[in-house]
Scaffold this active site. Structure first.
Site, PDB file in Angstrom:
ATOM      1  N   ILE A   1      -5.961   0.402  -8.468  1.00  0.00           N
ATOM      2  CA  ILE A   1      -6.643  -0.751  -9.080  1.00  0.00           C
ATOM      3  C   ILE A   1      -8.157  -0.544  -9.042  1.00  0.00           C
ATOM      4  CG2 ILE A   1      -6.882  -3.263  -9.111  1.00  0.00           C
ATOM      5  CD1 ILE A   1      -4.248  -3.454  -7.580  1.00  0.00           C
TER       6      ILE A   1
ATOM      7  N   ALA B   1     -10.315  -1.171  -0.816  1.00  0.00           N
ATOM      8  CA  ALA B   1      -9.770  -0.140   0.077  1.00  0.00           C
ATOM      9  C   ALA B   1      -8.722  -0.731   1.005  1.00  0.00           C
ATOM     10  CB  ALA B   1     -10.898   0.486   0.901  1.00  0.00           C
TER      11      ALA B   1
ATOM     12  N   THR C   1      -3.360  -9.793  -1.823  1.00  0.00           N
ATOM     13  CA  THR C   1      -2.037  -9.757  -2.446  1.00  0.00           C
ATOM     14  C   THR C   1      -1.296 -11.082  -2.279  1.00  0.00           C
ATOM     15  OG1 THR C   1       0.148  -8.771  -2.143  1.00  0.00           O
ATOM     16  CG2 THR C   1      -1.286  -8.677  -0.265  1.00  0.00           C
ATOM     17  N   ASP C   2      -0.363 -11.329  -3.176  1.00  0.00           N
ATOM     18  CA  ASP C   2       0.491 -12.529  -3.037  1.00  0.00           C
ATOM     19  C   ASP C   2       1.494 -12.370  -1.899  1.00  0.00           C
ATOM     20  OD1 ASP C   2       2.158 -10.610  -4.206  1.00  0.00           O
ATOM     21  OD2 ASP C   2       2.864 -11.910  -5.825  1.00  0.00           O
ATOM     22  N   GLU C   3       1.635 -11.131  -1.381  1.00  0.00           N
ATOM     23  CA  GLU C   3       2.658 -10.894  -0.352  1.00  0.00           C
ATOM     24  C   GLU C   3       2.325 -11.621   0.951  1.00  0.00           C
ATOM     25  OE1 GLU C   3       4.188  -6.894  -0.206  1.00  0.00           O
ATOM     26  OE2 GLU C   3       3.615  -6.536  -2.286  1.00  0.00           O
TER      27      GLU C   3
ATOM     28  N   TYR D   1       2.486  -4.430   6.135  1.00  0.00           N
ATOM     29  CA  TYR D   1       1.468  -4.422   5.072  1.00  0.00           C
ATOM     30  C   TYR D   1       0.932  -5.826   4.835  1.00  0.00           C
ATOM     31  CZ  TYR D   1      -0.372  -4.785   0.314  1.00  0.00           C
ATOM     32  OH  TYR D   1      -1.148  -5.095  -0.773  1.00  0.00           O
TER      33      TYR D   1
ATOM     34  N   LYS E   1      -2.799  -7.492   5.579  1.00  0.00           N
ATOM     35  CA  LYS E   1      -3.620  -8.092   4.511  1.00  0.00           C
ATOM     36  C   LYS E   1      -3.924  -9.556   4.850  1.00  0.00           C
ATOM     37  CE  LYS E   1      -4.878  -6.617   1.088  1.00  0.00           C
ATOM     38  NZ  LYS E   1      -6.097  -5.838   0.700  1.00  0.00           N
TER      39      LYS E   1
ATOM     40  N   ASN F   1       0.847  -5.236  -9.505  1.00  0.00           N
ATOM     41  CA  ASN F   1       0.165  -4.606 -10.644  1.00  0.00           C
ATOM     42  C   ASN F   1       0.917  -3.364 -11.103  1.00  0.00           C
ATOM     43  OD1 ASN F   1      -3.398  -4.998 -10.554  1.00  0.00           O
ATOM     44  ND2 ASN F   1      -1.915  -6.383  -9.660  1.00  0.00           N
TER      45      ASN F   1
ATOM     46  N   ASN G   1      14.182  -6.543 -10.312  1.00  0.00           N
ATOM     47  CA  ASN G   1      13.927  -5.093 -10.307  1.00  0.00           C
ATOM     48  C   ASN G   1      14.874  -4.336 -11.238  1.00  0.00           C
ATOM     49  OD1 ASN G   1      11.881  -5.404  -8.455  1.00  0.00           O
ATOM     50  ND2 ASN G   1      13.186  -4.956  -6.685  1.00  0.00           N
TER      51      ASN G   1
ATOM     52  N   ARG H   1      15.440  -2.036   1.562  1.00  0.00           N
ATOM     53  CA  ARG H   1      14.225  -1.951   2.391  1.00  0.00           C
ATOM     54  C   ARG H   1      14.359  -2.957   3.542  1.00  0.00           C
ATOM     55  NH1 ARG H   1       8.869  -3.528  -0.844  1.00  0.00           N
ATOM     56  NH2 ARG H   1       8.691  -1.322  -1.281  1.00  0.00           N
TER      57      ARG H   1
ATOM     58  N   HIS I   1      13.123  -6.871   3.257  1.00  0.00           N
ATOM     59  CA  HIS I   1      12.723  -6.891   1.838  1.00  0.00           C
ATOM     60  C   HIS I   1      12.531  -8.320   1.305  1.00  0.00           C
ATOM     61  CE1 HIS I   1      13.718  -4.923  -2.336  1.00  0.00           C
ATOM     62  NE2 HIS I   1      12.520  -5.477  -2.298  1.00  0.00           N
TER      63      HIS I   1
HETATM   64  P1  NAD Z   1      -4.046   2.310  -3.588  1.00  0.00           P
HETATM   65  O1  NAD Z   1      -3.245   2.638  -2.377  1.00  0.00           O
HETATM   66  O2  NAD Z   1      -3.697   2.902  -4.899  1.00  0.00           O
HETATM   67  O3  NAD Z   1      -5.583   2.664  -3.314  1.00  0.00           O
HETATM   68  C1  NAD Z   1      -6.211   2.409  -2.086  1.00  0.00           C
HETATM   69  C2  NAD Z   1      -7.498   3.210  -2.045  1.00  0.00           C
HETATM   70  O4  NAD Z   1      -8.168   2.901  -0.800  1.00  0.00           O
HETATM   71  C3  NAD Z   1      -7.312   4.721  -2.073  1.00  0.00           C
HETATM   72  O5  NAD Z   1      -8.222   5.317  -2.970  1.00  0.00           O
HETATM   73  C4  NAD Z   1      -7.581   5.161  -0.651  1.00  0.00           C
HETATM   74  O6  NAD Z   1      -8.099   6.477  -0.556  1.00  0.00           O
HETATM   75  C5  NAD Z   1      -8.592   4.118  -0.219  1.00  0.00           C
HETATM   76  N1  NAD Z   1      -8.618   3.935   1.239  1.00  0.00           N
HETATM   77  C6  NAD Z   1      -7.560   3.761   2.066  1.00  0.00           C
HETATM   78  N2  NAD Z   1      -7.978   3.654   3.333  1.00  0.00           N
HETATM   79  C7  NAD Z   1      -9.320   3.732   3.307  1.00  0.00           C
HETATM   80  C8  NAD Z   1     -10.338   3.669   4.305  1.00  0.00           C
HETATM   81  N3  NAD Z   1     -10.034   3.501   5.595  1.00  0.00           N
HETATM   82  N4  NAD Z   1     -11.630   3.778   3.929  1.00  0.00           N
HETATM   83  C9  NAD Z   1     -11.951   3.946   2.616  1.00  0.00           C
HETATM   84  N5  NAD Z   1     -11.038   4.036   1.638  1.00  0.00           N
HETATM   85  C10 NAD Z   1      -9.743   3.930   1.986  1.00  0.00           C
HETATM   86  O7  NAD Z   1      -4.036   0.706  -3.662  1.00  0.00           O
HETATM   87  P2  NAD Z   1      -4.099  -0.266  -4.929  1.00  0.00           P
HETATM   88  O8  NAD Z   1      -2.727  -0.498  -5.415  1.00  0.00           O
HETATM   89  O9  NAD Z   1      -5.146   0.212  -5.858  1.00  0.00           O
HETATM   90  O10 NAD Z   1      -4.582  -1.613  -4.228  1.00  0.00           O
HETATM   91  C11 NAD Z   1      -5.964  -1.909  -4.115  1.00  0.00           C
HETATM   92  C12 NAD Z   1      -6.113  -3.252  -3.417  1.00  0.00           C
HETATM   93  O11 NAD Z   1      -5.443  -4.262  -4.157  1.00  0.00           O
HETATM   94  C13 NAD Z   1      -5.490  -3.278  -2.013  1.00  0.00           C
HETATM   95  O12 NAD Z   1      -6.345  -4.009  -1.163  1.00  0.00           O
HETATM   96  C14 NAD Z   1      -4.174  -3.993  -2.214  1.00  0.00           C
HETATM   97  O13 NAD Z   1      -3.794  -4.690  -1.037  1.00  0.00           O
HETATM   98  C15 NAD Z   1      -4.526  -4.958  -3.326  1.00  0.00           C
HETATM   99  N6  NAD Z   1      -3.404  -5.341  -4.196  1.00  0.00           N
HETATM  100  C16 NAD Z   1      -2.594  -4.408  -4.759  1.00  0.00           C
HETATM  101  C17 NAD Z   1      -1.558  -4.805  -5.606  1.00  0.00           C
HETATM  102  C18 NAD Z   1      -0.662  -3.794  -6.275  1.00  0.00           C
HETATM  103  O14 NAD Z   1       0.324  -4.199  -6.919  1.00  0.00           O
HETATM  104  N7  NAD Z   1      -0.944  -2.508  -6.223  1.00  0.00           N
HETATM  105  C19 NAD Z   1      -1.352  -6.172  -5.865  1.00  0.00           C
HETATM  106  C20 NAD Z   1      -2.212  -7.100  -5.276  1.00  0.00           C
HETATM  107  C21 NAD Z   1      -3.237  -6.683  -4.442  1.00  0.00           C
HETATM  108  P1  TYD Z   2       6.715  -1.770  -4.845  1.00  0.00           P
HETATM  109  O1  TYD Z   2       6.206  -1.151  -6.102  1.00  0.00           O
HETATM  110  O2  TYD Z   2       6.788  -0.940  -3.610  1.00  0.00           O
HETATM  111  O3  TYD Z   2       5.849  -3.091  -4.597  1.00  0.00           O
HETATM  112  P2  TYD Z   2       6.034  -4.252  -3.474  1.00  0.00           P
HETATM  113  O4  TYD Z   2       7.017  -3.853  -2.468  1.00  0.00           O
HETATM  114  O5  TYD Z   2       4.659  -4.347  -2.919  1.00  0.00           O
HETATM  115  O6  TYD Z   2       6.449  -5.472  -4.238  1.00  0.00           O
HETATM  116  O7  TYD Z   2       8.165  -2.329  -5.118  1.00  0.00           O
HETATM  117  C1  TYD Z   2       8.420  -3.309  -6.103  1.00  0.00           C
HETATM  118  C2  TYD Z   2       9.867  -3.754  -5.951  1.00  0.00           C
HETATM  119  O8  TYD Z   2      10.724  -2.655  -6.260  1.00  0.00           O
HETATM  120  C3  TYD Z   2      10.230  -4.199  -4.544  1.00  0.00           C
HETATM  121  O9  TYD Z   2      11.159  -5.270  -4.632  1.00  0.00           O
HETATM  122  C4  TYD Z   2      10.922  -2.980  -3.951  1.00  0.00           C
HETATM  123  C5  TYD Z   2      11.591  -2.348  -5.157  1.00  0.00           C
HETATM  124  N1  TYD Z   2      11.728  -0.868  -5.114  1.00  0.00           N
HETATM  125  C6  TYD Z   2      12.978  -0.280  -5.354  1.00  0.00           C
HETATM  126  O10 TYD Z   2      13.994  -0.969  -5.602  1.00  0.00           O
HETATM  127  N2  TYD Z   2      13.061   1.076  -5.288  1.00  0.00           N
HETATM  128  C7  TYD Z   2      11.999   1.859  -5.005  1.00  0.00           C
HETATM  129  O11 TYD Z   2      12.146   3.107  -4.949  1.00  0.00           O
HETATM  130  C8  TYD Z   2      10.714   1.250  -4.790  1.00  0.00           C
HETATM  131  C9  TYD Z   2       9.497   2.075  -4.487  1.00  0.00           C
HETATM  132  C10 TYD Z   2      10.635  -0.134  -4.850  1.00  0.00           C
END
Ligand code: NAD
Ligand code: TYD
Length: 353
Positions: free
Chosen positions: A14, A84, A134-136, A160, A164, A190, A259, A292, A295
């Site tokens: 993101i 991060a 996150t919404d989690e 996780y 957060k 996302n 899913n 998981r 879960h």
């Molecule tokens: P990601 O795991 O793809 O990226 C995380 C980045 O943070 C990486 O580039 C990693 O190198 C860096 N990082 C990790 N530890 C670090 C540290 N100690 N110092 C500096 N950099 C560090 O994660 P993402 O999916 O891009 O998520 C970004 C943010 O958005 C997170 O805070 C996550 O909780 C939040 N978020 C993600 C989602 C999602 O669906 N992916 C949804 C809601 C919120």
């Molecule tokens: P994920 O992308 O890990 O996001 P989050 O757990 O943060 O919601 O997983 C999205 C959903 O998909 C979650 O319900 C777990 C499920 N999932 C599978 O069923 N199989 C998989 O291999 C993975 C990675 C996730």
């Protein structure tokens, strides 16, 4: 006003999308990325902006106070966009320690550094600390529960989401105690370009392309509220520019999907776009695997506050977004192939065998 941003985690999924969005929308703003380049960080995600005069990349850890102090001061940062984090639930089950360290201790370190920087500069009202969460943190919904709102009590269930939640509480406390100009966003799942292969949607795309089983946890009926990453970046832009200090904003796509349905939608798109798949139809690869631990059953976001107060709604439908995402993974094999490394294979075996 032109801004000077520190984007933590800007080489992740993101964060990198956000940097691209910001550099395009505000080419006069300064953007400095601080990223530790963990397994999830990838400098290539920023290749399109690396050469800009207004851009700088610093490799470093958000737990390292001295590097943050140095950047805040020498770059005259007024806005922190904090992405991060350790972000993957399955990895948090295997090893929670890194989650507490980066998500809690790292956020604390960043807050302390920013507080000092803000105070030394006479507490400017236009400074901002955006904490991307996150919404989690709200836990798991039953099938008939209303979606999470900004006043839903916190009830995190995984290491996780607990880490957060801890970071959200610290950010909240820094506003209430010190009036540090913070804003918190809690966003739903996302998807889109640059997402690391371990997450559901890229994992399913990539496995289909290489003919590996598509592992669906449990009965496949867990529900997530999917948001295209570009919509998330636009929302964060609104929050930075127009959000009220001390407030929380929930961001979501109004796109609740089970899913198994999501995986079937992906398979259909891939069948249509790729004539020479190793296995056709792609849905033949769907395999139900052990669930998981802990879960969460359902997440859903009520994003009315974003709509009524900041004029934001999601624009990309799930059908459009999945198609864009599949097309991106199809045309960026050179991006994801190197990420299927030995480390990744070891992780994969630990989770799926
Ligand atoms: P990601 O795991 O793809 O990226 C995380 C980045 O943070 C990486 O580039 C990693 O190198 C860096 N990082 C990790 N530890 C670090 C540290 N100690 N110092 C500096 N950099 C560090 O994660 P993402 O999916 O891009 O998520 C970004 C943010 O958005 C997170 O805070 C996550 O909780 C939040 N978020 C993600 C989602 C999602 O669906 N992916 C949804 C809601 C919120
Ligand atoms: P994920 O992308 O890990 O996001 P989050 O757990 O943060 O919601 O997983 C999205 C959903 O998909 C979650 O319900 C777990 C499920 N999932 C599978 O069923 N199989 C998989 O291999 C993975 C990675 C996730």
């Amino acid at each position: 006003m032109s801004r000077r941003l520190l984007v933590t985690g800007g080489a992740g999924f993101i964060g990198a999308n956000f940097v691209h969005h910001w550099c395009q929308a505000y080419p006069d703003d300064r953007v400095v990325v601080l990223d530790a380049l963990t397994y999830a960080g990838n400098r290539r995600n920023l290749a399109a902006v690396e050469e800009r005069d207004n851009f700088r990349f610093v490799q470093g850890d958000i737990c390292d106070r001295s590097i943050i102090d140095q950047i805040l001061k020498t770059e005259s940062i007024d806005t922190v966009a904090h992405f991060a984090a350790e972000s993957h639930v399955d990895r948090s089950i295997l090893g929670p320690g890194a989650f507490v360290q980066t998500n809690v201790v790292g956020t604390f370190t960043l807050l302390e550094a920013f507080r000092q920087h803000w105070q030394v500069n006479s507490q400017p009202a236009d400074y901002r600390f955006l904490h991307v969460s996150t919404d989690e943190v709200y836990g798991s919904l039953g099938p008939k529960d209303p979606p999470f709102s900004e006043t839903t009590p916190y009830a995190p269930n995984s290491p996780y989401s607990a880490s957060k939640a801890g970071s959200d509480h610290l950010v909240r406390a820094y506003y209430h105690t010190y009036r540090l100009p913070t804003v918190i966003t809690n966003c739903s799942n996302n998807y889109g370009p640059y997402q690391f292969p371990e997450k559901l949607i890229p994992l399913m795309c990539i496995n289909t392309l290489i003919g590996k089983p598509l592992p669906v946890y449990g009965d496949g009926k867990n529900v997530r509220d999917w948001l295209y990453v570009g919509d998330h970046c636009r929302a964060l832009d609104r929050v930075i520019h127009f959000g009220t200090q001390g407030e929380t904003y929930n961001i979501g796509g109004n796109n609740e999907v089970e899913n198994i349905t999501l995986v079937q939608m992906l398979c259909q798109i891939i069948d249509e776009l790729v004539p020479d798949l190793p296995v056709r139809p792609a849905s033949d690869l769907i395999t139900f695997v052990k669930d998981r631990l802990g879960h969460d059953r359902r997440y859903a976001i009520n994003a009315n506050k974003m709509k009524t107060q900041l004029g934001w709604t999601s624009e990309v439908t799930i059908e459009q977004g999945l198609r864009l995402t599949v097309e991106w993974y199809l045309t960026h094999r050179d991006w994801w192939q190197p990420l299927l490394s030995e480390e990744y294979q070891t992780y994969y075996r630990q989770v799926y065998q």
